[in-house]
Design an enzyme around this catalytic site. Sequence first.
Site, PDB file in Angstrom:
ATOM      1  N   TRP A 106       0.831  -1.212   0.000  1.00 41.74           N
ATOM      2  CA  TRP A 106       0.000   0.000   0.000  1.00 41.74           C
ATOM      3  C   TRP A 106       0.860   1.254   0.000  1.00 41.74           C
ATOM      4  O   TRP A 106       0.553   2.221  -0.713  1.00 41.74           O
ATOM      5  CB  TRP A 106      -0.986  -0.005   1.170  1.00 41.74           C
ATOM      6  CG  TRP A 106      -2.008  -1.091   1.010  1.00 41.74           C
ATOM      7  CD1 TRP A 106      -2.235  -2.150   1.841  1.00 41.74           C
ATOM      8  CD2 TRP A 106      -2.935  -1.240  -0.086  1.00 41.74           C
ATOM      9  NE1 TRP A 106      -3.239  -2.941   1.346  1.00 41.74           N
ATOM     10  CE2 TRP A 106      -3.682  -2.414   0.167  1.00 41.74           C
ATOM     11  CE3 TRP A 106      -3.203  -0.516  -1.242  1.00 41.74           C
ATOM     12  CZ2 TRP A 106      -4.671  -2.866  -0.705  1.00 41.74           C
ATOM     13  CZ3 TRP A 106      -4.184  -0.970  -2.116  1.00 41.74           C
ATOM     14  CH2 TRP A 106      -4.908  -2.125  -1.835  1.00 41.74           C
ATOM     15  N   ASP A 190      -1.385   6.637   6.619  1.00 46.72           N
ATOM     16  CA  ASP A 190      -2.491   5.801   6.142  1.00 46.72           C
ATOM     17  C   ASP A 190      -2.755   4.773   7.242  1.00 46.72           C
ATOM     18  O   ASP A 190      -1.996   3.825   7.412  1.00 46.72           O
ATOM     19  CB  ASP A 190      -2.101   5.097   4.825  1.00 46.72           C
ATOM     20  CG  ASP A 190      -3.151   4.086   4.359  1.00 46.72           C
ATOM     21  OD1 ASP A 190      -4.172   3.910   5.049  1.00 46.72           O
ATOM     22  OD2 ASP A 190      -2.934   3.458   3.299  1.00 46.72           O
ATOM     23  N   LYS A 214     -12.581  -1.523   7.114  1.00 44.12           N
ATOM     24  CA  LYS A 214     -11.931  -2.577   7.897  1.00 44.12           C
ATOM     25  C   LYS A 214     -12.498  -2.586   9.315  1.00 44.12           C
ATOM     26  O   LYS A 214     -13.130  -3.541   9.741  1.00 44.12           O
ATOM     27  CB  LYS A 214     -10.413  -2.402   7.938  1.00 44.12           C
ATOM     28  CG  LYS A 214      -9.734  -2.877   6.658  1.00 44.12           C
ATOM     29  CD  LYS A 214      -9.298  -1.742   5.845  1.00 44.12           C
ATOM     30  CE  LYS A 214      -8.641  -2.017   4.531  1.00 44.12           C
ATOM     31  NZ  LYS A 214      -8.787  -3.231   3.823  1.00 44.12           N
TER      32      LYS A 214
END
Length: 378
Positions: A106, A190, A214
Amino acid sequence: MTLPYNFSPGPAMLPPEVLDQVRADLPEWHWHGVGQGASVMEVSHRGKAFEALIGEAEQDLRDLLSIPANYRVIFMQGGAWGQFAAVPMNLLRAGETADYLVSGGWSKSAVGEASKFGAVNVLASSENDGYTRVPARNEWKSTWTENGAAAPVQPGVQSPSYIYACSNETVYGNEIHSLPRNLPAPLVIDASSHFLSRPMDVSACGLIYAGAQKNIGPAGVTIIIVRDDLLDRAPKNIPSVFHYKHMADNRSLFNTPPVFAIYVTALTLKWIKAQGGLAAMERRAIARSSMLYDALDASRLFKAPVAKADRSRMNVVFDSGDADIDAAFVKFCDERGLKSLKGHRVRGGMRASLYNAMPVAGVEALVAAVREFEALRA
Ligand SMILES: Cc1ncc(COP(=O)(O)O)c(C=O)c1O
């Protein structure tokens, strides 16, 4: 809570109490007991009830994270990928670099997007180690002198506009357990896949963002927490929906927001508060993940490859080193109601995602499956 248990990395399981409330509200949304005559998906986002809901969601988030008054909260669309672009669009100044720590796929993708907008410096990457660890501070190839707070940039070297890291790499299962300090530029994080699983020092960051799907809600809404002095950096020519100041000044209601996603997120924030807040979430996360890592460390068949100090409490990655055995184990678990344990396609093996809504009983069932499977193959 009984079987099946859902170990999906995201979209992921939500608390049953939240889903019960959603079910009850589906024919007619009740906001603090007052029927709205339609579901939350069918009423105006400019109505009093929805404006109150988004305001309360922000306040609950502020309470949970103790967000200082000089930080703004924004609800955006476009997912974390949207933020990969929005961060450099808003914060990367001409003539400066954006400095990225790469600890997984990511953060690597974020580098790719940021490079479309300006100069990116990769501080360090653990790619050559299969992202089994987070690069240490002494490995950073900084453009500044590492001798404490706000160290001067070397002559002739560009200074960073911001320093970026992904605090939980969902695919490879590593987590930054202590945020870097004494940086010469704002830290951008993030936090998508461990957001609200633990307390977080917001004041250590210039900006934190997290996709909801999530730990806190359905896909469709991304939360941004940004220090207000950073809002004026953005050039005028960036899209309004990605312009932090524009969105913050319009209280995230500039255009039609993802109403259903925000509504479910608002319910989940209340659920987290009712469970005892982030201290309770953290205690549970430690209990769940250490139970599984202990079982894997004791296993003769499976290994958890991430360095102990960097192991994620949310995404436990493991494998046997043999793709056929891994596939057989995923099938074995699936037949027992332990769902979505297959690792990410780029990583292989297994990944058990243990977000806030996962009960300890789910992890106990997975540990029992690890032992049973191993015994069958002995
Ligand atoms: C840490 C992290 N960042 C970014 C993303 C990308 O999120 P999205 O697909 O919502 O854009 C994900 C998705 O799983 C993620 O786990």
